[in-house]
Design a protein around this motif. Sequence first.
Motif, PDB file in Angstrom:
ATOM      1  N   LYS A  49       0.838  -1.197   0.000  1.00 52.63           N
ATOM      2  CA  LYS A  49       0.000   0.000   0.000  1.00 52.63           C
ATOM      3  C   LYS A  49       0.877   1.254   0.000  1.00 52.63           C
ATOM      4  N   TYR A  86       0.797   4.309  -2.768  1.00 53.73           N
ATOM      5  CA  TYR A  86       0.619   5.726  -2.513  1.00 53.73           C
ATOM      6  C   TYR A  86       1.740   6.568  -3.071  1.00 53.73           C
ATOM      7  N   THR A 124       0.597   7.184  -6.316  1.00 56.69           N
ATOM      8  CA  THR A 124      -0.445   8.213  -6.293  1.00 56.69           C
ATOM      9  C   THR A 124       0.171   9.610  -6.229  1.00 56.69           C
ATOM     10  N   ILE A 149      -8.588  11.907  -1.763  1.00 58.50           N
ATOM     11  CA  ILE A 149      -7.451  11.099  -1.307  1.00 58.50           C
ATOM     12  C   ILE A 149      -7.188  11.281   0.186  1.00 58.50           C
ATOM     13  N   ARG A 203      -6.936   7.985   1.956  1.00 54.52           N
ATOM     14  CA  ARG A 203      -5.641   7.754   2.563  1.00 54.52           C
ATOM     15  C   ARG A 203      -5.801   7.293   3.995  1.00 54.52           C
ATOM     16  N   ASP A 206      -7.310   3.778   3.986  1.00 53.27           N
ATOM     17  CA  ASP A 206      -6.346   2.822   3.421  1.00 53.27           C
ATOM     18  C   ASP A 206      -5.230   2.506   4.403  1.00 53.27           C
TER      19      ASP A 206
END
Lengths: 451, 522
Positions: B382, B386, B389, B477, B481, B484
Amino acid sequence: MEQQRTLSGSSQSPRSPSSSQPFLSVSVTDPVKLGNGVQAYISYRVITKLYCDLFPRVVHREKAFGHVSQLEVSIGVSIIEVRIMAVFISRMHSKSWTNFPEYQGPEKIVIRRYSDFVWLRDRLFEKYKGIFIPPLPEKSAVEKFRFSAEFIEMRRQALDVFVNRIASHCELQQSEDLRLFLQAEEETMERLRSHETGIFKKKPADLMQIFKDVQSKVSDVVLGKEKPVEETDPEYEKMKHYIFELENHLSEAQKHAYRLVKRHRELGQSLSDFGKAVKLLGASEGNALGKAFSELGMKSEILSAKLQKEAHQLLMNFEEPLKDYVRAVQSIKATIAERASAFRRQCELAETMKLKEINLDKLMLIRSDKVAEAEHEYKEATESEQATKTFETIVKLMNQEMERFQEQKTLDMGIAFHEFAKGQARLANGIADAWRSLLPKLEACSSLVEN
Amino acid sequence: MMSHDSSDEHHQILHASQDDEVMESLILDDDGNDSVHRQHHRPTPPQSPNSPFNSFLDPPSYADAIFTSFDSNGHDQAIDETPARSGSDDYLHIVVTDPQKEQDIATSLVPGAATFYTYLITTRTNLPEFGGAGTEFAVRRRFRDVVTLADRLSEAYRGLFIPVRPDKSTVESQVMQKQEFVEQRRVALEKYLRRLAAHPVIGRSEELRVFLEAKGRLPLARTTDVASRMLDGAVRLPRQLLGGEAEVGEVVQPAKGGRDLLRIFKELKQSVTNDWGGSKPLVVEEDKEFMERKDKLVDFEHNLSNVSQQAESLVKFQQDMGETVGELGLAFVKLTKFETEEAIFESQRVRAADMRNVATAAVKASRLYRELNTQTIKHLDKLHEYLGTMLAVNNAFSDRSSALLTVQTLSSELASLHSRVEKLEVASSKIFGGDKSRMRKIEELKEAIRVTENAKICADREYERIKENNRSELERIDQERNSDFQSMLRGFVVNQAGYAEKMGAVWQKLAEETAAYSSDSS
């Protein structure tokens, strides 16, 4: 600084043998670094105590050794960089100790250094051929300079075990050399030690023997006998093969054990770095998520410390015993070499005897004047008998020793395995607990977020 | 179900050798019910006989998380990788499989013709625009098509955080074996498409739909040069702004008129030098809130990058640990065998039995480490996601900067045009009866002003649109975020705790087996 020690010797290394019979207890303590630069060395305080059945102790090793009186040595450590003097403590215990009549007082303390231990080992090796002399920790020229705390502790522990094993061996414990080692004044010890070093280590007789060995080797080659004389006993062959193979297997296991220690340290360091990075992330986030990260980071750092601790335990209680095992096998190989040379000597002398006999018969036939002389020489040749006796003693001892060795090693390794398992279980459960304790905190953080 | 692929992966991690077989057979002899045999162990969920689970590990989701191995095959997993964030039941599930080598038809007659790989892209969805519930279809695409898709998306959705596509060619692709590279690319493509699908706007876009659905050739325009791409973008502006009804001819045709080309090149130069920090912020961003958020994101990315690096190290050291434990176990297996064969004394047999217990424990622990690691990788992935991202965010922010640049450039253009007109008017007013040439010039300029004003209107709208995109995306996000990462942390911790517990049980067993040697026993 002496450790508080109960009479049951619980501060001893777990591998040191013990018993409940009247015994000599020896402790090796207080490693102190003396000297400068290249000349630096560590001295140990060796304390010998005599116990006489005052506090009966549990023995599960008695069966293994089956000896009545035990000389027990324990080596303790407190690491102080201070110059210490020998301290004589007298503490009276009642009763006499019939087995160790020459040993002074209930307690005797001396200062010894590594080379003194080497001296002892060498003397025993020479005198007690056939017996597996307990191994010493490596000399290690390089590490000497660094003298890390860990190195010192490992060495101290190994020396402790070394002397204890000698003290609990029914024959070795009777050795005069041992008594000297444990009781003699420092100056005496120094004299003994320096006497043995260098080329003077070998006595003239030994030098002659070496010369003869070379001589016979040369004549063998000349006569076309390329191979040195060796035993052909199939069982002994099997034993030799076993020992050599065993060393390989054990070395491999020890290598991996050492690596495992390293891995613990590496993983510990990695967890610490990871924790720090996660904490930074948490700090920059600032909200509930940030808090969650911070908690995780802190937990990571705690676990890092656990791993480092376990690495040390692993080194002391698992890797070191394995290394000790390897050394013991190497010591047996030395005994095997001794047996081989004893066998050769026996054969040579038997040859010599035969030649003398032939000569005598020859002289008798021609009725020479020299008959009397030759007869005399023949009858007085006890060397051959001696050599045969020496060899046979070695064979007998080795068989006994082998059984004893196997039993001792099963015990030693059993303890090591147990400590290993305990340590790993402790670590794993500690890790599980630490992570589990984090979960409610994470829950709290995530519910904060949702609100 | 035997997931061979996962065991292949495990083979890679701990090199299987014939020694392992020896090890396996020795252990199985002793422990008949030991289901920790590698091949069969994997797919049986919580019924592992080794250790019963702590209550909090029993809930199916955690157990699944622990026992479902990381399936790199793209097959369906218990946990869907693209959860519908909005909470609705809509799904768009994409799988990339079956790479095949094909030849470029155009040059196929030439020896040594260009070959390329195509991938089968299968979609399962219940979205109405694809045909309603339970629809499933597949197309074949090559990587070039993916590049096209990515390009079209980045033009059409400026300001959104569009997931970044896989690299075209890396150093690795030269060095790696073809098979490995193709597999790596397949995995990367799947991840990429799934991320696109997961995006609330992009997932519903026309471009993506066409890519997933249209059979045969991909009906999206391919463009390669930057300038014309910019032109394309500018041309499409009105269509987007005005709801797709405006004709191209109605608005600015930037391709015509040297002045405009000049402007475009000027802007081009600016946009190329833009980066995160903006060495010389020629565009003045006045939105304070935006600046703050941007700074925060820069911080976040920096720290995240650190954590990601450390996480990689952690995984490596965990792996090393597992390997060494395994090797130790193997060494003891050999010792056990040796002592058993050569035993003369009973003590040797006892020791051999002890060593076998140690070997068993070590081998089990080694396997646990391997599994732990696989799961850890999955959770900590993850972090890497990110970081990807953040790249998308970076792109979106530069979209904004360049749009602002356009607005500001057009503003200054207008200003200069106006001043020139003024000057000319003043000058010509002094001449009685007017100056024919000057009048003409003024007319031209006024025409230019009109055109530029229209362009500026469009540019303003575009800039506002992008700003709004940025803003809504930032909110999105932020929320995502949080959730997540919370779940990532949770998963990581549960995983670590679970496996530590299992390992504790393994070692505890060994401790009990060797308890006879304990100095505590009397």
